[in-house]
Design a protein around this motif. Structure first.
Motif, PDB file in Angstrom:
ATOM      1  N   ASN A 185       0.688  -1.512   0.079  1.00 34.17           N
ATOM      2  CA  ASN A 185      -0.070   0.417   0.232  1.00 34.17           C
ATOM      3  C   ASN A 185       0.757   1.532   0.157  1.00 34.17           C
ATOM      4  O   ASN A 185       2.133   1.342   0.660  1.00 34.17           O
TER       5      ASN A 185
ATOM      6  N   SER B 298      -5.512   4.919   2.650  1.00 29.58           N
ATOM      7  CA  SER B 298      -6.068   4.441   2.060  1.00 29.58           C
ATOM      8  C   SER B 298      -5.517   3.037   1.403  1.00 29.58           C
ATOM      9  O   SER B 298      -4.511   3.126   2.055  1.00 29.58           O
TER      10      SER B 298
ATOM     11  N   ALA C  87      -6.017   2.109  -0.915  1.00 29.03           N
ATOM     12  CA  ALA C  87      -5.491   2.289  -2.645  1.00 29.03           C
ATOM     13  C   ALA C  87      -3.667   2.856  -2.824  1.00 29.03           C
ATOM     14  O   ALA C  87      -3.071   3.116  -1.826  1.00 29.03           O
TER      15      ALA C  87
ATOM     16  N   ASP D 105      -1.809   5.473  -3.705  1.00 28.92           N
ATOM     17  CA  ASP D 105      -1.876   7.166  -4.024  1.00 28.92           C
ATOM     18  C   ASP D 105      -0.631   7.479  -4.016  1.00 28.92           C
ATOM     19  O   ASP D 105       0.738   7.271  -3.151  1.00 28.92           O
TER      20      ASP D 105
ATOM     21  N   SER E 236      -4.341   8.099  -7.621  1.00 33.70           N
ATOM     22  CA  SER E 236      -4.704   7.124  -6.404  1.00 33.70           C
ATOM     23  C   SER E 236      -5.909   6.171  -7.880  1.00 33.70           C
ATOM     24  O   SER E 236      -6.329   6.922  -8.439  1.00 33.70           O
ATOM     25  N   ASP E 237      -5.786   4.538  -6.984  1.00 37.05           N
ATOM     26  CA  ASP E 237      -6.473   3.463  -7.812  1.00 37.05           C
ATOM     27  C   ASP E 237      -7.518   3.517  -6.858  1.00 37.05           C
ATOM     28  O   ASP E 237      -8.064   2.173  -7.173  1.00 37.05           O
ATOM     29  N   ARG E 238      -8.153   3.910  -6.213  1.00 33.26           N
ATOM     30  CA  ARG E 238      -8.957   3.875  -5.817  1.00 33.26           C
ATOM     31  C   ARG E 238     -10.308   3.537  -5.873  1.00 33.26           C
ATOM     32  O   ARG E 238     -11.372   3.548  -5.203  1.00 33.26           O
ATOM     33  N   SER E 239     -10.622   4.475  -7.009  1.00 27.85           N
ATOM     34  CA  SER E 239     -12.241   4.651  -7.613  1.00 27.85           C
ATOM     35  C   SER E 239     -11.969   3.218  -8.925  1.00 27.85           C
ATOM     36  O   SER E 239     -12.883   2.598  -9.174  1.00 27.85           O
ATOM     37  N   GLY E 240     -10.808   2.271  -8.623  1.00 29.33           N
ATOM     38  CA  GLY E 240     -10.230   1.176  -9.729  1.00 29.33           C
ATOM     39  C   GLY E 240      -9.243   1.125 -10.951  1.00 29.33           C
ATOM     40  O   GLY E 240      -8.712   0.358 -10.973  1.00 29.33           O
ATOM     41  N   ARG E 241      -9.225   2.301 -10.973  1.00 24.09           N
ATOM     42  CA  ARG E 241      -8.242   2.858 -11.655  1.00 24.09           C
ATOM     43  C   ARG E 241      -7.272   3.831 -11.562  1.00 24.09           C
ATOM     44  O   ARG E 241      -8.231   4.604 -10.678  1.00 24.09           O
ATOM     45  N   GLN E 242      -6.484   4.422 -12.394  1.00 22.44           N
ATOM     46  CA  GLN E 242      -5.304   5.449 -11.535  1.00 22.44           C
ATOM     47  C   GLN E 242      -6.461   6.673 -12.483  1.00 22.44           C
ATOM     48  O   GLN E 242      -6.598   6.771 -13.389  1.00 22.44           O
TER      49      GLN E 242
END
Length: 447
Positions: free
Chosen positions: A277, A296, A298, A300, A316-322
């Motif tokens: 992470n 998070s 994800a 970052d 960040s890829d917190r939405s599923g992709r960068q």
């Protein structure tokens, strides 16, 4: 104020002793380039060899004029007139030009100058910029320096001309730090290298024994922060350009990467990876205290301060992709700003604060683009098999990046070179380097 001998003092000093030469400043500028439009018709400008009694005589004057000519031509905003077309000789510096002779060959602006020895062994370089159409002087300045600094004087004069005719600061008196690459694809040697923005005064800063990535200038242009794999462990370092001294930025237990200075030079943003992470951290270089800004599950990475330090952009890829996100400098109010197709990476805020540059990957293709800080107005400026790593000229008008070509079936080719492009998407050009080059970073103006 005069040029000093060390690079550190060169970067901090005001280039040379500056004296105003009866500058004519009309209430309304008759001649100015409108750079708010997309493609701009280059302004025809005549640049005459500088004359005078400097030790190197005519050769030095020709060299100064050639550097000024190259700088202005490469900006894409100026079209230097062929010297073979010149009718009038400008040997008499203090004599007003015969404007009709310059209009007939299509010149709208004229630059000429002279170089004189001073009693303290320096060289005084004077220039004048004329509006050929309005038949008046637009600017006249003088600089004093030791002769070996003639190239910087030429860049500074080119900046003066650029600013007077466009209304924006120039970017020619700057340097580029980048990663010089050599060797086979599977045994790549990567060294830090530095050069003037036009490729002159090239030198290596590291010896290639350790892999280096993502160099970034400090606001004073005397320090570089970068990622280095020493002992096979990626960590962030500081490098003093003047002394060559290198130091570790914090002794973190996990790997650190993607460093970037804050605009005031007192902090370094970076990412710290722990157990798969990565989060964004900031370190105060005065106290060496660090603070985590994101928290998070994800990844970052790639943080960059806004020029006023009131916000930070990162991906960040917190939405599923960068995707690109912005947050306040304390890590609060994190919100997504990119919503286009594909993935976004390597964001960097413009020095003017009006745009964020980024790398975009969509459909197997790479792009260099810009968007406003709220995510609106996305525009793609360059593309290729692999284009990455945008960096801003200090006036926020031009971007530099690197482009890699495809490898052939035997694993050969795949060259990596530096390019620049105007934020309008025009005037893309390759930057000359002695070997493959990646991860460029543009310095602030040196004066």
């Amino acid at each position: 104020m005069t040029f000093q001998q060390t690079p550190r003092r060169l970067a901090q000093a005001a280039a040379a002793a500056l004296a105003v030469l009866a500058v004519v400043a009309p209430a309304r500028a008759e001649l100015q380039i409108d750079i708010t439009r997309g493609q701009v018709e280059p302004l025809p400008i005549a640049i005459v060899d500088f004359t005078g009694d400097a030790p190197s005589g005519g050769e030095l004057g020709r060299n100064v004029a050639e550097v000024i000519t190259s700088d202005l031509r490469n900006s894409g905003l100026f079209k230097p007139v062929d010297p073979e077309a010149f009718i009038q000789s400008t040997d008499a510096f203090n004599v007003q030009p015969r404007f009709a002779d310059w209009r007939v060959i299509g010149a709208q602006a004229l630059v000429h100058g002279r170089m004189q020895n001073t009693q303290d062994g320096r060289v005084r370089v004077e220039f004048r910029l004329w509006d050929v159409v309005a038949e008046q002087q637009m600017k006249g300045l003088a600089y004093s320096t030791v002769e070996r600094n003639w190239r910087r004087i030429a860049h500074i004069i080119a900046d003066d001309i650029y600013e007077r005719l466009t209304g924006e600061r120039g970017y020619f008196d700057t340097r580029i730090v980048y990663v010089a690459e050599s060797g086979a694809r599977n045994r790549r040697v990567k060294r830090l290298a530095i050069m003037d923005q036009d490729g002159a005064n090239h030198r290596f800063l590291t010896d290639g024994r350790n892999l280096v990535l993502t160099p970034r200038f400090s606001p004073a242009a005397d320090m570089i922060t970068f990622l280095s794999y020493q002992d096979d462990r990626p960590r962030v370092y500081l490098f003093n350009i003047d002394t060559g001294r290198q130091e570790l930025v914090g002794d973190f237990p996990s790997m650190t990467f993607a460093p970037r200075f804050s605009p005031d030079g007192n902090k370094v943003l970076m990412s710290l990876a722990d157990k798969g992470n990565s989060d964004v951290h900031v370190m105060d270089l005065r106290t060496r205290q660090s603070r985590r800004l994101t928290n998070s599950p994800a990844i970052d990475v790639s943080p960059s301060f806004a020029p006023d330090e009131e916000a930070i952009v990162f991906n960040s890829d917190r939405s599923g992709r960068q995707q690109l996100y912005v947050m306040k400098p304390d890590g609060s109010d994190q919100r997504r700003i990119s919503f286009g197709n594909g993935s976004y990476a390597t964001p960097v805020w413009s020095p003017r604060g009006d745009y964020i540059a980024f790398t975009k990957i969509e459909g197997g293709q790479f792009f260099i683009g810009i968007m406003r800080p709220d995510g609106s107005g996305e525009r793609l400026l360059a593309d290729g098999y692999r284009v990455e790593g945008p960096t801003w000229a200090p006036n926020g008008r031009v971007l530099m990046f690197f482009r890699q070509s495809r490898f052939d079936a035997q694993g050969g080719s795949g060259s990596v070179r530096l390019y620049s492009v105007d934020i309008t998407g025009y005037n893309e050009r390759q930057i000359d380097t002695p070997m493959d080059a990646s991860d460029p970073a543009w310095s602030p103006l040196l004066r």
